[in-house]
Design a protein around this motif. Structure first.
Motif, PDB file in Angstrom:
ATOM      1  N   THR A   1       0.822  -1.215   0.000  1.00 23.67           N
ATOM      2  CA  THR A   1       0.000   0.000   0.000  1.00 23.67           C
ATOM      3  C   THR A   1       0.851   1.257   0.000  1.00 23.67           C
ATOM      4  OG1 THR A   1      -1.842  -1.095   1.128  1.00 23.67           O
ATOM      5  CG2 THR A   1      -1.729   1.296   1.304  1.00 23.67           C
TER       6      THR A   1
ATOM      7  N   THR B   1      -0.590  -8.248   0.856  1.00 19.12           N
ATOM      8  CA  THR B   1      -0.930  -7.000   1.521  1.00 19.12           C
ATOM      9  C   THR B   1      -1.740  -7.208   2.793  1.00 19.12           C
ATOM     10  OG1 THR B   1      -2.178  -4.923   1.220  1.00 19.12           O
ATOM     11  CG2 THR B   1      -2.944  -6.833  -0.016  1.00 19.12           C
TER      12      THR B   1
ATOM     13  N   GLY C   1      -4.149  -5.241   3.339  1.00 19.61           N
ATOM     14  CA  GLY C   1      -5.485  -4.812   2.939  1.00 19.61           C
ATOM     15  C   GLY C   1      -5.950  -3.509   3.552  1.00 19.61           C
TER      16      GLY C   1
ATOM     17  N   LEU D   1      -7.896   1.888  -3.745  1.00 18.28           N
ATOM     18  CA  LEU D   1      -8.015   0.457  -4.025  1.00 18.28           C
ATOM     19  C   LEU D   1      -8.713   0.241  -5.359  1.00 18.28           C
ATOM     20  CD1 LEU D   1      -7.826  -2.563  -3.178  1.00 18.28           C
ATOM     21  CD2 LEU D   1     -10.063  -2.267  -2.096  1.00 18.28           C
TER      22      LEU D   1
ATOM     23  N   ILE E   1      -4.338 -11.479   1.014  1.00 17.33           N
ATOM     24  CA  ILE E   1      -4.673 -10.433   1.972  1.00 17.33           C
ATOM     25  C   ILE E   1      -4.563 -10.998   3.379  1.00 17.33           C
ATOM     26  CG2 ILE E   1      -6.421  -8.776   2.722  1.00 17.33           C
ATOM     27  CD1 ILE E   1      -7.571  -8.910  -0.133  1.00 17.33           C
TER      28      ILE E   1
ATOM     29  N   VAL F   1     -10.215  -3.789   6.339  1.00 12.62           N
ATOM     30  CA  VAL F   1      -9.645  -4.974   5.685  1.00 12.62           C
ATOM     31  C   VAL F   1     -10.760  -5.831   5.094  1.00 12.62           C
ATOM     32  CG1 VAL F   1      -8.162  -6.992   5.981  1.00 12.62           C
ATOM     33  CG2 VAL F   1      -7.711  -4.906   7.303  1.00 12.62           C
TER      34      VAL F   1
ATOM     35  N   THR G   1     -11.759  -4.308   1.879  1.00  7.03           N
ATOM     36  CA  THR G   1     -10.790  -4.589   0.816  1.00  7.03           C
ATOM     37  C   THR G   1     -11.005  -5.981   0.239  1.00  7.03           C
ATOM     38  OG1 THR G   1      -9.109  -3.091   1.705  1.00  7.03           O
ATOM     39  CG2 THR G   1      -8.329  -4.899   0.321  1.00  7.03           C
ATOM     40  N   ILE G   2     -11.220  -6.957   1.106  1.00  4.39           N
ATOM     41  CA  ILE G   2     -11.456  -8.325   0.646  1.00  4.39           C
ATOM     42  C   ILE G   2     -12.698  -8.382  -0.233  1.00  4.39           C
ATOM     43  CG2 ILE G   2     -12.028 -10.669   1.396  1.00  4.39           C
ATOM     44  CD1 ILE G   2     -10.348 -10.033   3.958  1.00  4.39           C
TER      45      ILE G   2
ATOM     46  N   VAL H   1      -8.241 -14.085  -5.035  1.00  2.00           N
ATOM     47  CA  VAL H   1      -7.960 -13.695  -3.649  1.00  2.00           C
ATOM     48  C   VAL H   1      -7.758 -14.934  -2.786  1.00  2.00           C
ATOM     49  CG1 VAL H   1      -8.892 -12.577  -1.573  1.00  2.00           C
ATOM     50  CG2 VAL H   1      -9.245 -11.531  -3.827  1.00  2.00           C
TER      51      VAL H   1
END
Length: 330
Positions: free
Chosen positions: A131, A155, A157, A164, A176, A196, A199-200, A210
């Motif tokens: 990031t 990452t 996340g 993003l 992640i 987080v 982000t997922i 992922v």
């Protein structure tokens, strides 16, 4: 090699607020944010680590860890420095907590040429938190995709939704780090779990491959109740999302003994109740690192360390025994 940052707001008296991650650091002139990689210089935000590499190596893709993404392949892996969370158990603290003395500088096209010269199918940004390497990754990824080179992020996340959304346009796969379901642990690290989780969700919605990792730390995130809640949420997104449950070892400021193997096995069993693909990591090779068909139980990918053998999978990623489609990129 400083680069003007993309995401920040201007406040009064040349004070800036970074808008890259949920920390939203308010930074006065001459100061840096929590990640130490973004600085206010006379009222302009700069990335301090643009093109600065601390690590570069060809790694097995399983080391990321990514088990369902070109299994058995190697990928050129690079890291810079800096991180936006404050993990006292960080295993790469030499580059996450400070700028090392030894730095290699590259521009995006040079890194792409290195990947091509090593016949790597992709570039993995890893080792420290990608990031805080945002501008360089963005520039590199846009050029790499045109060259047929895939982009991988390993990452935590912890990133705002707008950057993003820009980044995932050129990313193919992500591992992640979901540090567990214990919100108190995230607060200790200077973060919040909800970001987080978002982000997922966004990465999956964008069609990115992922996989998730939870490092199990004794006394912090090793309760069976927390794992049951974590996998219930992951399963609500998709029971096919691979989860890596990995063993903690003492590092940086943490001297707690390594996670007991029986704890990892117990959590693995709980996770397997709701998820189709759960793996144990940072331990000697066991059957818990293999991939099995969730329908018929056939052994699909056998792993012994980084020795990988794809067995009962056809070219289209289906189990050759029962025909079930397996979420794996070959």
């Amino acid at each position: 090699m400083m680069k003007p940052a993309i995401y920040f707001n201007e406040l009064d008296d040349d004070v800036l607020q970074c808008m890259l991650c949920p920390n939203k650091c308010v930074i006065k002139p001459g100061q840096v944010g929590i990640c130490k990689a973004r600085k206010n210089i006379k009222g302009m935000m700069y990335s301090l680590n643009y093109g600065e590499l601390t690590s570069i190596a060809m790694d097995p893709i399983e080391k990321k860890p990514l088990y369902h993404y070109y299994p058995g392949s190697e990928i050129l892996s690079v890291g810079s420095w800096g991180c936006n969370l404050q993990c006292d158990f960080c295993q790469n603290w030499e580059i996450s907590k400070q700028r090392p003395k030894t730095i290699n500088r590259v521009i995006p096209d040079q890194l792409i040429e290195i990947a091509k010269s090593r016949e790597s199918f992709g570039l993995a940004f890893t080792y420290n938190e990608p990031t805080v390497f945002f501008e360089f990754i963005l520039d590199t990824a846009r050029n790499a995709i045109r060259e047929g080179i895939e982009i991988v992020l390993v990452t935590n996340g912890y990133i705002e939704e707008e950057p993003l959304g820009l980044l995932v346009q050129s990313v193919n796969a992500m591992n992640i780090d979901l540090k567990g379901w214990n919100s108190e642990l995230y607060r200790k690290l200077g973060g919040e779990k909800k970001y987080v989780m978002k982000t997922i969700e966004k990465a999956l919605e964008a069609g990115i491959h992922v996989e998730l990792t939870t490092l199990v730390i004794p006394g912090e995130n090793d309760s069976t109740e927390d794992m049951a809640e974590e996998v219930r949420w992951i399963s609500s997104l998709s029971p096919d999302v691979p989860l890596h449950i990995t063993r903690y070892y003492p590092a940086y400021k943490y001297d707690k003994p390594a996670t007991p193997l029986e704890t990892l096995t117990r959590l693995w069993e709980i996770a397997r109740e709701q998820l189709n693909y759960v793996y144990l990591g940072n331990i000697p090779a066991t059957n818990e690192s293999n991939t099995y068909c969730p329908s018929c139980g056939a052994l699909l990918i056998e792993r012994s360390g980084y020795s990988i053998e794809v067995k009962n999978l056809d070219e289209e990623g289906r189990c050759s025994k029962c025909g079930k489609e397996i979420p794996v990129i070959l």
